[in-house]
Motif scaffolding. Sequence first.
Motif, PDB file in Angstrom:
ATOM      1  N   GLU A   1       0.817  -1.210   0.000  1.00  0.00           N
ATOM      2  CA  GLU A   1       0.000   0.000   0.000  1.00  0.00           C
ATOM      3  C   GLU A   1       0.858   1.271   0.000  1.00  0.00           C
ATOM      4  OE1 GLU A   1      -3.244   0.171  -0.288  1.00  0.00           O
ATOM      5  OE2 GLU A   1      -3.340  -2.012  -0.473  1.00  0.00           O
ATOM      6  N   ARG A   2       2.053   1.212   0.553  1.00  0.00           N
ATOM      7  CA  ARG A   2       2.899   2.408   0.611  1.00  0.00           C
ATOM      8  C   ARG A   2       3.561   2.726  -0.720  1.00  0.00           C
ATOM      9  NH1 ARG A   2       4.540  -0.050   5.680  1.00  0.00           N
ATOM     10  NH2 ARG A   2       3.658   1.087   7.449  1.00  0.00           N
ATOM     11  N   GLY A   3       3.662   1.759  -1.589  1.00  0.00           N
ATOM     12  CA  GLY A   3       4.300   1.993  -2.872  1.00  0.00           C
ATOM     13  C   GLY A   3       5.810   2.034  -2.795  1.00  0.00           C
ATOM     14  N   TRP A   4       6.417   2.580  -3.866  1.00  0.00           N
ATOM     15  CA  TRP A   4       7.865   2.505  -4.036  1.00  0.00           C
ATOM     16  C   TRP A   4       8.541   3.883  -4.045  1.00  0.00           C
ATOM     17  CZ3 TRP A   4      10.329  -2.120  -3.759  1.00  0.00           C
ATOM     18  CH2 TRP A   4       9.484  -3.239  -3.738  1.00  0.00           C
ATOM     19  N   TYR A   5       7.834   4.889  -3.566  1.00  0.00           N
ATOM     20  CA  TYR A   5       8.409   6.213  -3.328  1.00  0.00           C
ATOM     21  C   TYR A   5       8.910   6.912  -4.596  1.00  0.00           C
ATOM     22  CZ  TYR A   5       8.030   4.978   1.572  1.00  0.00           C
ATOM     23  OH  TYR A   5       7.533   4.605   2.802  1.00  0.00           O
ATOM     24  N   SER A   6       8.453   6.515  -5.762  1.00  0.00           N
ATOM     25  CA  SER A   6       8.840   7.225  -6.985  1.00  0.00           C
ATOM     26  C   SER A   6       7.847   6.900  -8.095  1.00  0.00           C
ATOM     27  CB  SER A   6      10.255   6.834  -7.427  1.00  0.00           C
ATOM     28  OG  SER A   6      10.291   5.511  -7.930  1.00  0.00           O
ATOM     29  N   TRP A   7       7.439   7.906  -8.828  1.00  0.00           N
ATOM     30  CA  TRP A   7       6.684   7.772 -10.071  1.00  0.00           C
ATOM     31  C   TRP A   7       5.669   6.621 -10.010  1.00  0.00           C
ATOM     32  CZ3 TRP A   7       9.229   7.398 -15.579  1.00  0.00           C
ATOM     33  CH2 TRP A   7       8.372   7.967 -16.517  1.00  0.00           C
TER      34      TRP A   7
ATOM     35  N   LEU B   1       2.862   5.957 -11.280  1.00  0.00           N
ATOM     36  CA  LEU B   1       2.280   5.476 -12.529  1.00  0.00           C
ATOM     37  C   LEU B   1       3.220   4.501 -13.228  1.00  0.00           C
ATOM     38  CD1 LEU B   1       0.045   5.532 -14.619  1.00  0.00           C
ATOM     39  CD2 LEU B   1       1.170   7.533 -15.664  1.00  0.00           C
ATOM     40  N   ALA B   2       4.533   4.781 -13.179  1.00  0.00           N
ATOM     41  CA  ALA B   2       5.491   3.882 -13.830  1.00  0.00           C
ATOM     42  C   ALA B   2       5.451   2.491 -13.200  1.00  0.00           C
ATOM     43  CB  ALA B   2       6.898   4.465 -13.733  1.00  0.00           C
ATOM     44  N   TRP B   3       5.352   2.435 -11.871  1.00  0.00           N
ATOM     45  CA  TRP B   3       5.275   1.136 -11.202  1.00  0.00           C
ATOM     46  C   TRP B   3       3.972   0.426 -11.549  1.00  0.00           C
ATOM     47  CZ3 TRP B   3       9.207  -1.171  -8.652  1.00  0.00           C
ATOM     48  CH2 TRP B   3      10.307  -0.381  -8.322  1.00  0.00           C
ATOM     49  N   GLU B   4       2.875   1.165 -11.630  1.00  0.00           N
ATOM     50  CA  GLU B   4       1.596   0.550 -11.990  1.00  0.00           C
ATOM     51  C   GLU B   4       1.649  -0.016 -13.405  1.00  0.00           C
ATOM     52  OE1 GLU B   4      -1.096  -0.080 -10.318  1.00  0.00           O
ATOM     53  OE2 GLU B   4      -0.385   0.807  -8.442  1.00  0.00           O
TER      54      GLU B   4
ATOM     55  N   HIS C   1      15.816   5.147 -15.516  1.00  0.00           N
ATOM     56  CA  HIS C   1      16.351   4.836 -14.192  1.00  0.00           C
ATOM     57  C   HIS C   1      16.474   6.065 -13.305  1.00  0.00           C
ATOM     58  CE1 HIS C   1      18.349   0.815 -15.609  1.00  0.00           C
ATOM     59  NE2 HIS C   1      17.040   0.760 -15.543  1.00  0.00           N
ATOM     60  N   GLY C   2      16.804   7.194 -13.908  1.00  0.00           N
ATOM     61  CA  GLY C   2      16.916   8.403 -13.100  1.00  0.00           C
ATOM     62  C   GLY C   2      15.607   8.763 -12.428  1.00  0.00           C
ATOM     63  N   PHE C   3      14.504   8.574 -13.158  1.00  0.00           N
ATOM     64  CA  PHE C   3      13.188   8.881 -12.593  1.00  0.00           C
ATOM     65  C   PHE C   3      12.786   7.832 -11.558  1.00  0.00           C
ATOM     66  CE2 PHE C   3      13.165  10.644 -16.918  1.00  0.00           C
ATOM     67  CZ  PHE C   3      12.900  11.978 -16.633  1.00  0.00           C
TER      68      PHE C   3
END
Length: 513
Positions: A376-382, A384-387, A484-486
């Motif tokens: 639920e906390r996600g991956w702390y970056s972007w 939408l990209a992870w989804e 990768h930078g994002f």
Amino acid sequence: MASPERPRHTPPTGPALTCLVTGATGYVGGRLVPELLAAGHRVRVMTRSPERLRDHPWAGDVEVVRADAGDPDAVARACAGVDVAYYLIHALGAGPGFEKTDRHSAHVMAGAVRDAGVGRLVHLGGLEPGNEELSPHLRSRAEVAAILLGSGVPTVVLRAAVVLGSGSASFEMLRYLTERLPVMVTPRWVHSRIQPIAIRDVLRYLVACARLPADVHRRFDIGGPDVMHYAEMMQRYARVAELPRRRILPVPIVTPSLSSHWIGLITPVPAGIARPLVESLRNTVVCSEHDIATYVPDPPEGLLGFDDAVRLAVQRVRDSAVSTRWASASVPGAPSDPMPTDPDWAGGSLYVDERVRVADAPAEAVWRVIEGIGGERGWYSWPLAWEVRGWLDRAVGGVGLRRGRRDPDQLYVGDALDFWRVEERRPGRLLRLRAEMRLPGLAWLEFHVEHDPGSGGSTLCQRATFAPRGLSGHLYWWAVAAFHGFVFGGMLRGIARAAERRARATAEETPAA
């Protein structure tokens, strides 16, 4: 081949011998030393660069002598008081003058072991066909063998073709060509017959040679149970590495010189090493006898076959080398494992994205954020990209992000975490995740936290590692590298900021003394 009715001898046992290993910073020498130690021998190593040995787990168990193989005085000092000398030096890759260098070094060693009264000289050379014009590489190996056999010291020369093991130049060339080229145009040498041998069996022979009877003075051919041509080696490597069948198109006009430049372009194997190896591949290198079994019987399970040798070299590197290289959690446990002195182009491709950030928060606050990542906390970056990455993974039959996590705050080794799996966890310090999404290769994501005494905060190291499988793996890495930078850079910043917010909140809740 040895006739079955000849008596078989067991190498005699006895008190520990003092063994000199030359070329200990090389591929075979670096693997032979721990085998000799395990057999109970005292070991002295001769090297021009003792500092290259400091990362070996056995470095403190051997005597190290600094010596150049071409310096008679230095080599004489190295040979003093030695029972068995292993000559594992070859100037492959030293340039056009390597034959002259090999010749001089062999004469120096022959004189040194004779003058020092060494009881046994052992050399690992190359297989030579009896009725073909030899390549410069094989011609030099044959000349060195003849010089050592003429030393006046009981000498055994083991003649091998391609040695199968991670770090062997011949094996690395095979690995890179097969993994990176699903379709390849090749010269005629792909149809030359070869009898490769596993590094495990090479080392078994070398160790046993220390105790051969004094009257054994000769060459022995050593090879594994499989005889094949180079094209078959590439196809069987592809099968073991779970790659699609390779398409090989022989073209007679491709010269060894062109082949070596092409290999230098396609693989990280230096052209100076690739060229003599390629030139040697035009020769038929198959054992003409198996007399070594008279003195060193085959193991009950037989010599290691090509497929098993490749499986050890490939799977050990991919399954265990990451933990070995990242965290120094273990030392190489088999001859096929990577070693600190292996050339930096050995071991297959391994892409790394590493980032470091100092957080204005104690290490324990950073660790709590890391251990609570995903779900639920996600991956702390972007987000939408992870989804999108999760949707794409599910579209091709992967697990996607649907698994979440077992507990919102704690992780254990073996836990599923979205499309990752917890592979290693050291509370407060290290979290390593192995990717379980569909990928053309293997991937890991690692977080490492250390207290930073200078700032009073902590240092966070984040490392993404990818071991590609085949050409598609390389293309995948470079296709996503721009993001990768994002993704990774944003994740590192997000974790640090979340830890800093947590630290501030904790400080505000703590009443003043």
